[in-house]
Design an enzyme around this catalytic site. Structure first.
Site, mmCIF file in Angstrom:
data_model
loop_
_atom_site.group_PDB
_atom_site.id
_atom_site.type_symbol
_atom_site.label_atom_id
_atom_site.label_comp_id
_atom_site.label_asym_id
_atom_site.label_seq_id
_atom_site.Cartn_x
_atom_site.Cartn_y
_atom_site.Cartn_z
ATOM 1 C CB THR A 140 -3.257 -12.402 -4.599
ATOM 2 O OG1 THR A 140 -3.348 -11.680 -5.832
ATOM 3 C CG2 THR A 140 -4.009 -11.650 -3.522
ATOM 4 C CE LYS A 147 1.985 -5.152 -10.230
ATOM 5 N NZ LYS A 147 1.499 -5.823 -9.008
ATOM 6 C CG HIS A 201 -7.513 -3.242 -3.316
ATOM 7 N ND1 HIS A 201 -7.424 -4.582 -3.018
ATOM 8 C CD2 HIS A 201 -8.798 -2.902 -3.146
ATOM 9 C CE1 HIS A 201 -8.629 -5.031 -2.695
ATOM 10 N NE2 HIS A 201 -9.483 -4.029 -2.767
ATOM 11 C CE LYS A 231 5.063 -9.984 -9.464
ATOM 12 N NZ LYS A 231 4.319 -10.003 -8.250
ATOM 13 N NE ARG A 232 -1.858 -5.102 -16.338
ATOM 14 C CZ ARG A 232 -2.968 -4.539 -16.808
ATOM 15 N NH1 ARG A 232 -4.106 -5.200 -16.782
ATOM 16 N NH2 ARG A 232 -2.942 -3.330 -17.339
ATOM 17 C CE LYS A 249 -3.932 -16.076 -7.158
ATOM 18 N NZ LYS A 249 -4.180 -14.922 -8.031
HETATM 19 C C1 26W Z 1 -8.280 3.885 -11.424
HETATM 20 C C2 26W Z 1 -7.227 2.990 -11.983
HETATM 21 C C3 26W Z 1 -6.931 1.853 -11.081
HETATM 22 C C4 26W Z 1 -7.268 0.569 -11.472
HETATM 23 C C5 26W Z 1 -7.028 -0.490 -10.623
HETATM 24 C C6 26W Z 1 -6.339 2.072 -9.856
HETATM 25 C C7 26W Z 1 -6.097 1.012 -9.023
HETATM 26 C C8 26W Z 1 -6.439 -0.256 -9.399
HETATM 27 C C9 26W Z 1 -6.219 -1.431 -8.469
HETATM 28 C C10 26W Z 1 -6.521 -1.031 -7.042
HETATM 29 C C11 26W Z 1 -4.860 -1.984 -8.618
HETATM 30 C C12 26W Z 1 -4.739 -3.333 -7.996
HETATM 31 O O1 26W Z 1 -5.164 -4.325 -8.553
HETATM 32 N N1 26W Z 1 -4.123 -3.404 -6.829
HETATM 33 C C13 26W Z 1 -3.703 -4.683 -6.308
HETATM 34 O O2 26W Z 1 -4.688 -5.212 -5.445
HETATM 35 C C14 26W Z 1 -4.342 -6.517 -5.019
HETATM 36 C C15 26W Z 1 -5.501 -7.069 -4.238
HETATM 37 O O3 26W Z 1 -5.613 -6.421 -3.006
HETATM 38 C C16 26W Z 1 -3.056 -6.493 -4.216
HETATM 39 O O4 26W Z 1 -2.713 -7.800 -3.888
HETATM 40 C C17 26W Z 1 -1.941 -5.842 -5.031
HETATM 41 O O5 26W Z 1 -0.798 -5.695 -4.227
HETATM 42 C C18 26W Z 1 -2.398 -4.506 -5.566
HETATM 43 O O6 26W Z 1 -1.422 -3.969 -6.461
#
Ligand code: 26W
Length: 808
Positions: A651, A549, A355, A543-544, A655
């Protein structure tokens, strides 16, 4: 298919209140009524769950196990009522019993067991898997505290604990009889018996994993699935009088471990921190899950040799990567298989979704931590790593590739490489992202095993994100498409394109949006005392908060607009409201500064009379699923402005599109595919493309040159530096953009390079907004073509191409 009429529902609610709280509806509080409603629906789903499980066993169906450290479920009451086809009845029953249905729904806390995109995606997919009648289970941790509650105090983010379980636990069904024991630490002892080398883990710390199941109903089906959330408990109580001293200490240690493991969700999004508690969480949930799957499989089939034929384990990013060695451990140590057989079954059972391509998000655990915390798992990883390395060497004969693809390297375990080696499929989450994985991030692995690499573009639960939250639009769609067919066949939305020249339809669409804006303005006023003008453009970025971003690019443009207004008070004729919502990871100082900046700017503009009825900036506190549900139907402009190549998919973009907002965006993530169906004429594209970003960085990017050359940009940046009426200056952000700071290069995410193009796109958007008919037509096309972004489509692709399970 309706399990209740209004009357039987009233009776069930009354009985539930009586049994659980000893109260009549007249005596019950809103909270008690919310719980009673949840319990009544939960009963129906639990009964259906028994039937679904029976059928899965009887027909020996292959099952999907979706492992994710995050499930951002949000609220469930309205959603479950909707899926069970009793939403109107529930509303009516609540009113008849003397309650306000809307208040009861609004009372429910969000189950915020996730950070952002990855967690919400898991929740949307759970809905689709259930609706498509796929036997599926989600697995995660039953965090006591979900994602923190955000308060803004003097413009700055303050984090408060999120005690969601007070009311939220009404949905949970504890299953203590299905508890599993997970072991940490200890020492390994090896011995020979029956011609085999056996390994036992001695003196380990044991933690009990207790399932708390959340039942999930599908739409228009009796099929229900389960989200299994593991809670941590000590295996035995600490009792000084019963235990010898050594046992007492062990017990105390186990209790301390049990109390901390499921305590809190890590609030970092897209940023890896090698905290040992996080690794404990990962193994705790992975081991409990794999044991639970294996136990049930053995119950049904009496052997694990056909495990891969009946189970597929999808891992959501690398966070559950330990499933690979954990499966190996169970197959070898507990089922007595040899390595090759165990590896064959493991690698046919596991699939990995990536992701993110951000380097700082890739998990790499120190080997010393693995070794002490998970000695047996570490042994197995070493063996996997050695065998994988030999395979790579034999294939490439290239030390650089050996290093790049290594699982253990430089004292670290690289979890993504472990997933690639140990899985049958690796997928990205949008066309562009999957290409970047193949051509760049995982290029060498793809060269060796190209068949593993796939794409599944993300999708969203369109029943929740359109039909449930936007009843006005849902009504229009039903009228135009001749029914509710689109709920199960989202491509039906395409029929709306036929009404592109129907003025009455376009006007009705505009009226629905206006009503939704009024409703949101009322909600904002009631819940936060914010006054919004429903006649202003609602231009939204939620968004975060992350630098990639580019919320800061949005801010720079607003500063430019404000300065334009100062030069010429008539520069803005169309009222324009910029709405932001974002949580920053508590340790991400720059992100927190950007939040403060948005609030400084909002305050400056609010206090400047030249901005009245022209320009407004609002920071919406505590952005979360339930707030998004209020906001999406009211949004007109969707800001999707990440540096090209950095946002895996997005995503939120989907929406907004589904609710008729128009996108201002870069060609990044799923925006590319939105553009494919919309064309240039139905969105506002701008900025560098992913390959141009790479080239510019390679060739040397010097943002100071842009600053020197571009007066408008210079004025904006100087304003940051000078600060605002609240007395806060943003010299640090100014420095970061022009010279870099804290080890980051100057303007790492190319805000300055895209600034002019972005201002132009905003300008085109405002000009288009003035042409109401054109705008409404574009909005209609956006809704009409959003069907491919339904989670049902994405889940069907996983089912067909990766899981090989049948579906509705
Ligand atoms: C280990 C720390 C950590 C925590 C969460 C690393 C990475 C993450 C996630 C993978 C971050 C995340 O939420 N990524 C998002 O995933 C969505 C679903 O696929 C995508 O639509 C977003 O573009 C992506 O930033």
């Amino acid at each position: 298919m309706t399990p209740f009429t209004t009357k039987t529902l009233e009776e069930a609610l009354t009985a539930k209140l009586m049994l659980n709280f000893g109260k009549t509806p007249e005596e019950a509080t809103d909270q008690e009524m919310m719980k009673a409603s949840a319990l009544v629906l939960r009963d129906v789903m639990a009964i259906r769950g028994v039937e679904t499980n029976k059928q899965t066993r009887r027909e020996q169906k292959k099952q999907v196990h979706y492992l994710s450290l995050e499930f951002l479920m949000g609220r469930s009451l309205m959603k479950n009522a909707y899926n069970l086809n009793v939403l109107p009845q529930l509303r009516e029953a609540l009113e008849n019993l003397g309650f306000k249905a809307a208040d009861i729904f609004e009372l429910e806390p969000d189950a915020g067991l996730g950070n952002g995109g990855l967690g919400r995606l898991a929740a949307c997919y759970l809905d689709s898997m259930t609706t498509l009648e796929i036997p599926a289970t989600g697995y995660s941790i039953c965090y006591e505290l979900g994602i923190f509650k955000q308060k803004i105090v003097e413009g700055q983010q303050v984090e408060l604990p999120d005690n969601w379980k007070d009311l939220g636990a009404a949905w949970l069904l504890p299953k203590p009889e299905e508890a599993q024991t997970v072991h940490f630490g200890g020492t390994l002892r090896e011995f020979w018996a029956d011609g085999h080398l056996h390994t036992v883990n001695e003196n380990a710390t044991a933690v009990l994993a207790v399932p708390c199941d959340m039942v999930v109903a599908g739409y228009d089906t009796n099929h229900v699935n389960t989200l299994r959330l593991w809670d941590a408990r000590a295996t035995k109580p600490v009792d000084m009088s019963l235990f010898s001293r050594g046992e007492y200490l062990k017990a105390a240690e186990e209790e301390a471990m049990a109390e901390t493991i499921a305590k809190v969700l890590y609030p970092e999004d897209n940023h890896y921190e090698g905290k040992s508690l996080r690794l404990k969480q990962q193994y705790f949930f992975v081991s409990a899950t794999v044991q639970s799957i294996a136990t049930k499989h053995l119950d049904t089939y009496g052997t694990l040799k056909n495990f891969h034929e009946k189970n597929v384990i999808q891992i959501n990013d690398t966070h559950p990567a330990l499933v690979v060695p954990e499966l190996m451990r169970i197959f070898i140590d507990e089922a007595g298989m040899n390595w090759d057989e165990a590896w064959e079954i493991t690698t046919k059972s596991v699939a990995y979704t990536n992701h993110t391509v951000l380097a700082e998000a890739l998990e790499r655990w120190p080997q010393s931590l693995m070794e002490t915390l998970l000695p047996r798992i570490w042994q197995i990883i070493q063996e996997i790593s050695a065998r994988w390395q030999r395979k790579v060497e034999n294939f490439y004969h290239d030390p650089a590739k050996t290093q790049n693809m290594a699982i253990i390297w430089g004292g670290e375990v690289r979890m993504a490489n472990l997933c690639i080696a140990g899985g049958m499929a690796v997928n990205g989450v949008s066309g562009l992202h999957s290409e970047i994985l193949k051509k760049d991030v995982f290029k060498d692995a793809c060269g060796m095993e190209p068949w593993k690499f796939q794409n599944v573009t993300n999708g969203i639960d369109h029943r929740r994100w359109l039909s449930e939250i936007n009843p006005g639009l849902d009504g229009l769609i039903r009228d135009l498409t001749g029914g509710d067919d689109y709920l199960m066949h989202p491509l039906t939305l395409r029929k709306l394109d036929d009404y592109a020249d129907d003025k009455a339809v376009l006007e009705r669409l505009a009226e629905i949006k206006h009503q939704n804006k009024v409703a949101f303005a009322n909600h904002a006023k009631r819940s936060r005392g914010v006054i919004l003008n429903p006649d202003a453009i609602f231009d939204v970025q939620v968004k975060r908060l992350h630098e990639y971003k580019r919320q800061l690019l949005n801010v720079l443009h607003i500063i430019a607009l404000y300065q334009q207004l100062q030069d010429d008070p008539n520069a803005i004729t169309q009222p324009h409201t910029f709405l932001f919502g974002a949580k920053a990871a508590p340790g991400y100082a720059v992100a927190k500064r950007i939040i403060q900046l948005i609030n400084s700017l909002a305050d400056q503009i609010a206090h400047d009379p030249i901005c009245k009825d022209k320009l407004q900036v609002v920071f919406l506190e505590n952005y979360r699923v339930s707030l998004a549900e209020h906001l999406m139907p009211a949004s007109e402009v969707s800001q999707q402005i990440s540096t090209a190549g950095k946002e895996a998919s997005g995503t939120g973009n989907m929406k907004f599109m589904m609710n008729g907002a128009l996108t201002i965006g870069t060609l990044d993530g799923a925006n590319v595919e939105m553009h494919d169906v919309l064309g240039d004429e139905n969105m506002f594209l701008f900025g560098l493309h992913a390959d141009e970003v790479e080239r510019l960085k390679r060739e040397g990017y010097v943002p100071q040159r842009l600053y020197n050359r571009d007066e408008k940009l210079r004025r904006c940046l100087d304003a940051l530096r000078a600060g605002f009426r609240d007395g806060v200056r943003y010299e640090d952000l100014y420095q970061r953009l022009l010279f870099g700071s804290g080890g980051s290069p100057a303007d790492e995410y190319l805000l300055l390079a895209d600034f002019q193009a972005y201002c132009q796109a905003e300008k085109r958007m405002v000009e288009t907004y003035a042409d109401r008919e054109k705008w409404n037509r574009m909005s209609l096309h956006n809704i009409a073509r959003s069907g491919i972004f339904a989670a049902d489509r994405a889940v069907a692709e996983y089912a067909d191409n990766i899981w090989h399970v049948s579906h509705k």
